[in-house]
Design a protein around this motif. Sequence first.
Motif, PDB file in Angstrom:
ATOM      1  N   ALA A   1      -2.094  -2.821  -1.559  1.00 36.28           N
ATOM      2  CA  ALA A   1      -1.955  -1.408  -1.636  1.00 36.28           C
ATOM      3  C   ALA A   1      -2.094  -1.000  -0.171  1.00 36.28           C
ATOM      4  O   ALA A   1      -1.280  -0.131   0.179  1.00 36.28           O
ATOM      5  N   MET A   2      -3.015  -1.500   0.502  1.00 38.01           N
ATOM      6  CA  MET A   2      -3.194  -1.185   1.994  1.00 38.01           C
ATOM      7  C   MET A   2      -1.649  -1.438   2.951  1.00 38.01           C
ATOM      8  O   MET A   2      -1.353  -0.607   3.703  1.00 38.01           O
ATOM      9  N   LEU A   3      -1.068  -2.599   2.471  1.00 36.05           N
ATOM     10  CA  LEU A   3      -0.005  -2.938   3.099  1.00 36.05           C
ATOM     11  C   LEU A   3       1.245  -2.067   2.879  1.00 36.05           C
ATOM     12  O   LEU A   3       1.972  -1.568   3.372  1.00 36.05           O
ATOM     13  N   ALA A   4       1.054  -1.881   1.378  1.00 36.92           N
ATOM     14  CA  ALA A   4       2.290  -0.872   0.831  1.00 36.92           C
ATOM     15  C   ALA A   4       1.971   0.608   1.478  1.00 36.92           C
ATOM     16  O   ALA A   4       3.161   1.165   1.768  1.00 36.92           O
ATOM     17  N   LEU A   5       0.828   0.962   1.934  1.00 38.49           N
ATOM     18  CA  LEU A   5       0.637   2.390   2.361  1.00 38.49           C
ATOM     19  C   LEU A   5       1.314   2.210   3.760  1.00 38.49           C
ATOM     20  O   LEU A   5       1.956   3.196   4.288  1.00 38.49           O
ATOM     21  N   LEU A   6       0.908   1.247   4.435  1.00 40.64           N
ATOM     22  CA  LEU A   6       1.583   1.246   5.947  1.00 40.64           C
ATOM     23  C   LEU A   6       3.014   0.716   5.838  1.00 40.64           C
ATOM     24  O   LEU A   6       3.958   1.326   6.886  1.00 40.64           O
ATOM     25  N   ASP A   7       3.640   0.199   4.970  1.00 42.18           N
ATOM     26  CA  ASP A   7       4.885  -0.222   5.084  1.00 42.18           C
ATOM     27  C   ASP A   7       5.923   0.891   4.545  1.00 42.18           C
ATOM     28  O   ASP A   7       6.997   0.904   4.714  1.00 42.18           O
ATOM     29  N   GLY A   8       5.409   1.548   3.413  1.00 36.48           N
ATOM     30  CA  GLY A   8       6.177   2.387   2.507  1.00 36.48           C
ATOM     31  C   GLY A   8       5.763   3.837   2.286  1.00 36.48           C
ATOM     32  O   GLY A   8       6.517   4.580   1.674  1.00 36.48           O
ATOM     33  N   GLY A   9       4.423   3.968   2.786  1.00 32.65           N
ATOM     34  CA  GLY A   9       3.822   5.143   2.422  1.00 32.65           C
ATOM     35  C   GLY A   9       3.085   5.436   1.210  1.00 32.65           C
ATOM     36  O   GLY A   9       2.984   4.329   0.603  1.00 32.65           O
ATOM     37  N   VAL A  10       2.550   6.635   1.015  1.00 36.85           N
ATOM     38  CA  VAL A  10       1.803   6.872  -0.112  1.00 36.85           C
ATOM     39  C   VAL A  10       2.344   6.638  -1.530  1.00 36.85           C
ATOM     40  O   VAL A  10       1.949   6.200  -2.315  1.00 36.85           O
ATOM     41  N   LYS A  11       3.607   7.084  -1.696  1.00 36.22           N
ATOM     42  CA  LYS A  11       4.401   6.934  -2.719  1.00 36.22           C
ATOM     43  C   LYS A  11       4.335   5.252  -3.219  1.00 36.22           C
ATOM     44  O   LYS A  11       3.924   4.976  -4.343  1.00 36.22           O
ATOM     45  N   THR A  12       4.703   4.315  -2.305  1.00 37.78           N
ATOM     46  CA  THR A  12       4.710   3.195  -2.435  1.00 37.78           C
ATOM     47  C   THR A  12       3.191   2.298  -2.786  1.00 37.78           C
ATOM     48  O   THR A  12       3.128   1.513  -3.665  1.00 37.78           O
ATOM     49  N   MET A  13       2.269   2.822  -2.148  1.00 33.05           N
ATOM     50  CA  MET A  13       1.013   2.480  -2.444  1.00 33.05           C
ATOM     51  C   MET A  13       0.487   2.895  -3.996  1.00 33.05           C
ATOM     52  O   MET A  13       0.013   1.950  -4.595  1.00 33.05           O
ATOM     53  N   LEU A  14       0.836   4.100  -4.234  1.00 27.75           N
ATOM     54  CA  LEU A  14       0.469   4.520  -5.558  1.00 27.75           C
ATOM     55  C   LEU A  14       1.272   3.779  -6.934  1.00 27.75           C
ATOM     56  O   LEU A  14       0.666   3.390  -7.758  1.00 27.75           O
ATOM     57  N   LEU A  15       2.494   3.293  -6.095  1.00 28.47           N
ATOM     58  CA  LEU A  15       3.160   2.477  -7.129  1.00 28.47           C
ATOM     59  C   LEU A  15       2.814   1.027  -7.455  1.00 28.47           C
ATOM     60  O   LEU A  15       2.503   0.705  -8.590  1.00 28.47           O
ATOM     61  N   VAL A  16       2.227   0.760  -6.562  1.00 25.29           N
ATOM     62  CA  VAL A  16       1.389  -0.828  -6.531  1.00 25.29           C
ATOM     63  C   VAL A  16       0.237  -0.770  -7.428  1.00 25.29           C
ATOM     64  O   VAL A  16      -0.090  -1.392  -8.037  1.00 25.29           O
ATOM     65  N   VAL A  17      -0.563   0.288  -7.023  1.00 29.80           N
ATOM     66  CA  VAL A  17      -1.709   0.511  -7.697  1.00 29.80           C
ATOM     67  C   VAL A  17      -1.571   0.724  -9.245  1.00 29.80           C
ATOM     68  O   VAL A  17      -2.146   0.152 -10.408  1.00 29.80           O
TER      69      VAL A  17
END
Length: 342
Positions: A243-259
Amino acid sequence: MPRALILLLGIAAAMVVLFGLREVASIAGPVVLALVLVIAVSPVRGWLNARHAPTWLQVAVPFLIVVLVLVGMVAILTISGTQLAALLPTYNSQFQRLLTDAQHWATTHGISNAALEKGLQAFDPGRVLELVQTLLGSVIGILTALFLVVVLLLAMSLDAPVTAKILTTTNGNRQLVTALATFAHKTRRYLIVSTVFGLISAVLDMIALTLLGVPLPLLWGVLALIANYIPNIGFVISLLPPAMLALLDGGVKTMLLVVAAYIVINVVTQSFILPKFLGDAVGLSTTMTFISLIVWTSVLGPLGAILAIPLSLLTRALLIDSDPSAAWAQALVSGKLPGTGR
Protein backbone atom coordinates in the motif's frame (compact mmCIF):
# COMPACT_ATOMS: atom_id res chain seq x y z
CA MET A 1 -1.03 -27.82 48.85
CA PRO A 2 -3.17 -24.64 48.58
CA ARG A 3 -4.51 -23.99 45.09
CA ALA A 4 -3.19 -20.42 45.15
CA LEU A 5 0.33 -21.70 45.82
CA ILE A 6 0.05 -24.22 42.99
CA LEU A 7 -1.07 -21.42 40.66
CA LEU A 8 1.82 -19.18 41.67
CA LEU A 9 4.34 -22.00 41.27
CA GLY A 10 2.94 -22.78 37.83
CA ILE A 11 3.21 -19.14 36.74
CA ALA A 12 6.77 -18.95 38.09
CA ALA A 13 7.76 -22.14 36.25
CA ALA A 14 6.21 -20.83 33.03
CA MET A 15 8.14 -17.57 33.32
CA VAL A 16 11.41 -19.45 33.87
CA VAL A 17 10.79 -21.64 30.82
CA LEU A 18 9.81 -18.70 28.59
CA PHE A 19 12.81 -16.60 29.63
CA GLY A 20 15.06 -19.62 29.10
CA LEU A 21 13.64 -20.15 25.62
CA ARG A 22 14.21 -16.49 24.80
CA GLU A 23 17.87 -16.83 25.71
CA VAL A 24 18.27 -19.73 23.25
CA ALA A 25 15.80 -18.37 20.65
CA SER A 26 18.35 -18.75 17.85
CA ILE A 27 18.30 -22.52 18.50
CA ALA A 28 14.76 -23.07 19.78
CA GLY A 29 13.15 -21.29 16.82
CA PRO A 30 14.77 -23.43 14.09
CA VAL A 31 14.12 -26.60 16.14
CA VAL A 32 10.39 -25.86 16.37
CA LEU A 33 10.26 -24.82 12.71
CA ALA A 34 11.94 -28.08 11.66
CA LEU A 35 9.51 -30.08 13.83
CA VAL A 36 6.49 -28.31 12.34
CA LEU A 37 7.76 -28.84 8.79
CA VAL A 38 8.37 -32.55 9.43
CA ILE A 39 4.82 -32.85 10.76
CA ALA A 40 3.47 -30.99 7.72
CA VAL A 41 4.98 -33.43 5.22
CA SER A 42 4.38 -36.58 7.29
CA PRO A 43 1.39 -37.60 5.07
CA VAL A 44 3.87 -37.97 2.20
CA ARG A 45 5.94 -40.38 4.28
CA GLY A 46 2.76 -42.24 5.30
CA TRP A 47 1.70 -42.53 1.66
CA LEU A 48 5.09 -43.94 0.68
CA ASN A 49 5.06 -46.33 3.64
CA ALA A 50 1.61 -47.62 2.68
CA ARG A 51 3.05 -48.50 -0.73
CA HIS A 52 6.02 -50.27 0.88
CA ALA A 53 8.59 -47.81 -0.43
CA PRO A 54 12.13 -48.27 0.93
CA THR A 55 12.97 -46.36 4.10
CA TRP A 56 15.50 -44.12 2.39
CA LEU A 57 12.81 -42.98 -0.05
CA GLN A 58 10.39 -42.29 2.82
CA VAL A 59 13.05 -40.00 4.29
CA ALA A 60 14.37 -38.39 1.09
CA VAL A 61 11.12 -37.35 -0.60
CA PRO A 62 9.56 -35.35 2.29
CA PHE A 63 12.97 -33.85 3.10
CA LEU A 64 13.54 -32.66 -0.47
CA ILE A 65 10.02 -31.21 -0.70
CA VAL A 66 10.59 -29.01 2.35
CA VAL A 67 14.13 -27.99 1.34
CA LEU A 68 13.05 -26.98 -2.17
CA VAL A 69 10.18 -24.88 -0.78
CA LEU A 70 12.45 -23.15 1.77
CA VAL A 71 15.22 -22.47 -0.74
CA GLY A 72 12.71 -21.16 -3.28
CA MET A 73 11.15 -18.74 -0.80
CA VAL A 74 14.53 -17.47 0.38
CA ALA A 75 15.64 -16.97 -3.23
CA ILE A 76 12.48 -15.01 -4.08
CA LEU A 77 12.78 -12.84 -0.98
CA THR A 78 16.47 -12.17 -1.58
CA ILE A 79 16.13 -11.24 -5.25
CA SER A 80 12.98 -9.18 -4.70
CA GLY A 81 14.49 -7.47 -1.66
CA THR A 82 17.51 -6.45 -3.72
CA GLN A 83 15.20 -5.04 -6.39
CA LEU A 84 13.25 -3.13 -3.74
CA ALA A 85 16.45 -1.60 -2.34
CA ALA A 86 17.38 -0.40 -5.82
CA LEU A 87 13.85 0.88 -6.47
CA LEU A 88 13.26 2.94 -3.33
CA PRO A 89 15.76 5.76 -4.08
CA THR A 90 13.92 6.49 -7.32
CA TYR A 91 10.86 7.60 -5.33
CA ASN A 92 12.55 10.47 -3.47
CA SER A 93 10.84 13.15 -5.57
CA GLN A 94 7.42 11.50 -5.21
CA PHE A 95 7.98 11.19 -1.46
CA GLN A 96 8.84 14.86 -1.11
CA ARG A 97 5.83 15.85 -3.19
CA LEU A 98 3.53 13.78 -0.99
CA LEU A 99 4.99 15.42 2.11
CA THR A 100 4.43 18.87 0.60
CA ASP A 101 0.83 18.04 -0.27
CA ALA A 102 0.24 16.62 3.19
CA GLN A 103 1.74 19.72 4.79
CA HIS A 104 -0.47 21.99 2.70
CA TRP A 105 -3.57 19.98 3.59
CA ALA A 106 -2.70 19.98 7.31
CA THR A 107 -2.08 23.73 7.49
CA THR A 108 -5.38 24.46 5.78
CA HIS A 109 -7.10 22.38 8.46
CA GLY A 110 -5.61 24.22 11.43
CA ILE A 111 -2.58 22.07 12.29
CA SER A 112 0.42 24.15 13.35
CA ASN A 113 3.60 24.07 11.27
CA ALA A 114 5.72 23.24 14.33
CA ALA A 115 3.73 20.12 15.16
CA LEU A 116 3.67 19.14 11.50
CA GLU A 117 7.42 19.53 11.03
CA LYS A 118 8.07 17.40 14.11
CA GLY A 119 5.84 14.65 12.76
CA LEU A 120 7.34 14.74 9.27
CA GLN A 121 10.83 14.09 10.63
CA ALA A 122 9.83 10.48 11.19
CA PHE A 123 9.17 10.01 7.46
CA ASP A 124 12.68 10.46 6.16
CA PRO A 125 13.01 8.29 3.01
CA GLY A 126 16.70 7.86 3.77
CA ARG A 127 15.80 6.07 6.98
CA VAL A 128 13.51 3.75 5.07
CA LEU A 129 16.32 2.93 2.65
CA GLU A 130 18.72 2.31 5.53
CA LEU A 131 16.20 -0.08 7.06
CA VAL A 132 15.86 -2.01 3.81
CA GLN A 133 19.63 -2.20 3.44
CA THR A 134 19.92 -3.48 7.00
CA LEU A 135 17.35 -6.17 6.29
CA LEU A 136 19.21 -7.20 3.15
CA GLY A 137 22.42 -7.33 5.16
CA SER A 138 20.81 -9.94 7.40
CA VAL A 139 20.41 -12.38 4.49
CA ILE A 140 23.60 -14.14 5.63
CA GLY A 141 22.04 -14.69 9.03
CA ILE A 142 18.90 -16.03 7.39
CA LEU A 143 20.94 -18.45 5.31
CA THR A 144 22.78 -19.58 8.45
CA ALA A 145 19.48 -20.24 10.20
CA LEU A 146 18.25 -22.03 7.08
CA PHE A 147 21.30 -24.28 7.18
CA LEU A 148 20.49 -25.19 10.79
CA VAL A 149 16.86 -25.87 9.87
CA VAL A 150 17.92 -28.12 6.99
CA VAL A 151 20.27 -30.11 9.24
CA LEU A 152 17.52 -30.49 11.84
CA LEU A 153 15.07 -31.47 9.12
CA LEU A 154 17.38 -34.21 7.93
CA ALA A 155 17.86 -35.55 11.46
CA MET A 156 14.12 -35.48 12.25
CA SER A 157 13.26 -37.01 8.89
CA LEU A 158 15.64 -39.88 9.57
CA ASP A 159 14.09 -40.46 12.99
CA ALA A 160 10.45 -39.96 11.92
CA PRO A 161 9.68 -43.57 10.86
CA VAL A 162 11.11 -45.02 14.06
CA THR A 163 9.51 -42.36 16.25
CA ALA A 164 6.09 -43.04 14.75
CA LYS A 165 6.42 -46.77 15.43
CA ILE A 166 7.57 -46.18 19.01
CA LEU A 167 4.63 -43.90 19.79
CA THR A 168 2.10 -46.35 18.34
CA THR A 169 3.47 -49.60 19.79
CA THR A 170 4.87 -48.81 23.25
CA ASN A 171 2.79 -49.00 26.43
CA GLY A 172 3.84 -45.68 27.92
CA ASN A 173 1.62 -42.83 28.96
CA ARG A 174 -1.24 -43.36 26.54
CA GLN A 175 -2.83 -40.04 27.45
CA LEU A 176 0.37 -38.21 26.52
CA VAL A 177 0.78 -40.21 23.31
CA THR A 178 -2.82 -39.45 22.33
CA ALA A 179 -2.28 -35.75 23.12
CA LEU A 180 0.85 -35.62 20.95
CA ALA A 181 -0.94 -37.43 18.12
CA THR A 182 -3.77 -34.90 18.37
CA PHE A 183 -1.23 -32.07 18.32
CA ALA A 184 0.37 -33.47 15.16
CA HIS A 185 -3.02 -33.91 13.49
CA LYS A 186 -4.25 -30.41 14.37
CA THR A 187 -0.94 -28.80 13.40
CA ARG A 188 -0.86 -30.62 10.08
CA ARG A 189 -4.46 -29.69 9.30
CA TYR A 190 -3.85 -26.08 10.30
CA LEU A 191 -0.72 -25.83 8.14
CA ILE A 192 -2.22 -27.51 5.09
CA VAL A 193 -5.46 -25.53 5.11
CA SER A 194 -3.68 -22.25 5.92
CA THR A 195 -1.12 -22.87 3.17
CA VAL A 196 -3.78 -23.62 0.55
CA PHE A 197 -5.81 -20.53 1.37
CA GLY A 198 -2.63 -18.50 1.82
CA LEU A 199 -1.59 -19.44 -1.71
CA ILE A 200 -5.03 -18.50 -3.02
CA SER A 201 -4.88 -15.12 -1.28
CA ALA A 202 -1.28 -14.55 -2.44
CA VAL A 203 -2.12 -15.31 -6.08
CA LEU A 204 -5.18 -13.03 -5.98
CA ASP A 205 -3.11 -10.29 -4.33
CA MET A 206 -0.44 -10.62 -7.02
CA ILE A 207 -3.04 -10.40 -9.78
CA ALA A 208 -4.58 -7.31 -8.21
CA LEU A 209 -1.20 -5.63 -7.75
CA THR A 210 -0.18 -6.47 -11.32
CA LEU A 211 -3.40 -4.98 -12.71
CA LEU A 212 -2.88 -1.85 -10.62
CA GLY A 213 0.75 -1.52 -11.75
CA VAL A 214 2.31 -1.83 -8.29
CA PRO A 215 6.00 -2.87 -8.55
CA LEU A 216 7.30 -6.23 -7.26
CA PRO A 217 3.99 -8.13 -7.00
CA LEU A 218 5.84 -11.44 -6.48
CA LEU A 219 7.54 -10.10 -3.35
CA TRP A 220 4.23 -8.92 -1.88
CA GLY A 221 2.59 -12.22 -2.79
CA VAL A 222 5.23 -14.17 -0.86
CA LEU A 223 4.86 -11.73 2.02
CA ALA A 224 1.09 -12.34 2.02
CA LEU A 225 1.66 -16.10 2.13
CA ILE A 226 4.08 -15.85 5.07
CA ALA A 227 1.92 -13.34 6.92
CA ASN A 228 -1.05 -15.68 6.54
CA TYR A 229 0.46 -17.82 9.33
CA ILE A 230 0.54 -14.86 11.72
CA PRO A 231 -2.80 -14.77 13.55
CA ASN A 232 -4.89 -11.61 13.91
CA ILE A 233 -2.37 -9.11 12.49
CA GLY A 234 -0.94 -10.99 9.52
CA PHE A 235 -3.28 -9.29 7.07
CA VAL A 236 -2.17 -5.83 8.20
CA ILE A 237 1.50 -6.81 7.92
CA SER A 238 1.02 -8.03 4.35
CA LEU A 239 -1.00 -4.94 3.37
CA LEU A 240 1.14 -2.04 4.61
CA PRO A 241 4.28 -2.40 2.37
CA PRO A 242 2.48 -2.73 -0.99
CA ALA A 243 0.00 0.00 0.00
CA MET A 244 2.84 2.41 0.82
CA LEU A 245 4.65 1.54 -2.41
CA ALA A 246 1.41 2.05 -4.34
CA LEU A 247 1.10 5.49 -2.73
CA LEU A 248 4.60 6.43 -3.93
CA ASP A 249 4.22 4.89 -7.37
CA GLY A 250 0.65 5.77 -8.31
CA GLY A 251 -0.70 8.17 -5.73
CA VAL A 252 -3.55 8.06 -3.23
CA LYS A 253 -6.03 6.53 -5.68
CA THR A 254 -3.79 3.54 -6.37
CA MET A 255 -3.15 3.05 -2.65
CA LEU A 256 -6.88 3.06 -1.89
CA LEU A 257 -7.48 0.53 -4.67
CA VAL A 258 -4.78 -1.73 -3.23
CA VAL A 259 -6.31 -1.47 0.24
CA ALA A 260 -9.78 -2.21 -1.15
CA ALA A 261 -8.53 -5.21 -3.14
CA TYR A 262 -6.71 -6.67 -0.14
CA ILE A 263 -9.74 -6.17 2.11
CA VAL A 264 -12.09 -7.89 -0.34
CA ILE A 265 -9.72 -10.80 -0.92
CA ASN A 266 -9.00 -11.21 2.80
CA VAL A 267 -12.66 -11.03 3.85
CA VAL A 268 -13.77 -13.61 1.27
CA THR A 269 -10.95 -16.12 1.78
CA GLN A 270 -10.03 -15.67 5.45
CA SER A 271 -13.35 -14.74 7.05
CA PHE A 272 -15.97 -16.62 5.03
CA ILE A 273 -14.32 -19.65 3.40
CA LEU A 274 -11.32 -20.57 5.60
CA PRO A 275 -13.27 -21.18 8.87
CA LYS A 276 -15.50 -23.73 7.09
CA PHE A 277 -12.48 -25.81 6.10
CA LEU A 278 -10.37 -25.25 9.20
CA GLY A 279 -13.16 -26.04 11.63
CA ASP A 280 -11.86 -26.94 15.08
CA ALA A 281 -8.31 -27.67 13.94
CA VAL A 282 -6.80 -24.88 16.00
CA GLY A 283 -8.74 -25.48 19.22
CA LEU A 284 -7.86 -22.04 20.60
CA SER A 285 -10.21 -19.20 21.43
CA THR A 286 -9.73 -15.79 19.84
CA THR A 287 -8.30 -14.40 23.07
CA MET A 288 -5.87 -17.29 23.48
CA THR A 289 -4.78 -16.92 19.85
CA PHE A 290 -3.93 -13.27 20.38
CA ILE A 291 -2.15 -14.00 23.67
CA SER A 292 -0.19 -16.75 21.89
CA LEU A 293 0.92 -14.25 19.26
CA ILE A 294 2.16 -11.79 21.90
CA VAL A 295 3.91 -14.39 24.05
CA TRP A 296 5.69 -16.35 21.34
CA THR A 297 6.72 -13.22 19.43
CA SER A 298 8.32 -11.83 22.59
CA VAL A 299 10.10 -15.16 23.17
CA LEU A 300 11.25 -16.16 19.67
CA GLY A 301 10.89 -12.94 17.69
CA PRO A 302 9.36 -12.89 14.18
CA LEU A 303 9.66 -16.67 13.88
CA GLY A 304 7.59 -16.96 17.05
CA ALA A 305 4.81 -14.93 15.41
CA ILE A 306 4.72 -17.35 12.46
CA LEU A 307 4.82 -20.42 14.74
CA ALA A 308 2.47 -19.03 17.41
CA ILE A 309 -0.39 -21.46 16.69
CA PRO A 310 1.75 -24.67 16.47
CA LEU A 311 3.67 -23.67 19.62
CA SER A 312 0.43 -23.10 21.53
CA LEU A 313 -0.96 -26.42 20.28
CA LEU A 314 2.20 -28.17 21.50
CA THR A 315 1.94 -26.45 24.88
CA ARG A 316 -1.70 -27.47 25.14
CA ALA A 317 -0.85 -31.08 24.28
CA LEU A 318 1.92 -31.31 26.89
CA LEU A 319 0.23 -29.45 29.74
CA ILE A 320 -3.52 -29.81 29.23
CA ASP A 321 -4.56 -32.57 26.83
CA SER A 322 -2.22 -35.09 28.48
CA ASP A 323 -3.87 -34.49 31.89
CA PRO A 324 -7.25 -36.27 32.34
CA SER A 325 -8.23 -33.83 35.12
CA ALA A 326 -7.72 -30.71 32.98
CA ALA A 327 -11.01 -30.74 31.07
CA TRP A 328 -11.85 -27.31 32.47
CA ALA A 329 -8.59 -25.94 31.07
CA GLN A 330 -9.37 -27.45 27.65
CA ALA A 331 -12.69 -25.62 27.64
CA LEU A 332 -10.99 -22.41 28.76
CA VAL A 333 -8.33 -22.31 26.03
CA SER A 334 -10.70 -23.51 23.27
CA GLY A 335 -13.58 -21.25 24.27
CA LYS A 336 -16.06 -24.15 24.06
CA LEU A 337 -18.07 -25.89 26.76
CA PRO A 338 -17.11 -29.55 27.36
CA GLY A 339 -19.22 -31.95 25.29
CA THR A 340 -21.16 -29.19 23.51
CA GLY A 341 -18.78 -28.19 20.71
CA ARG A 342 -19.79 -24.55 21.14
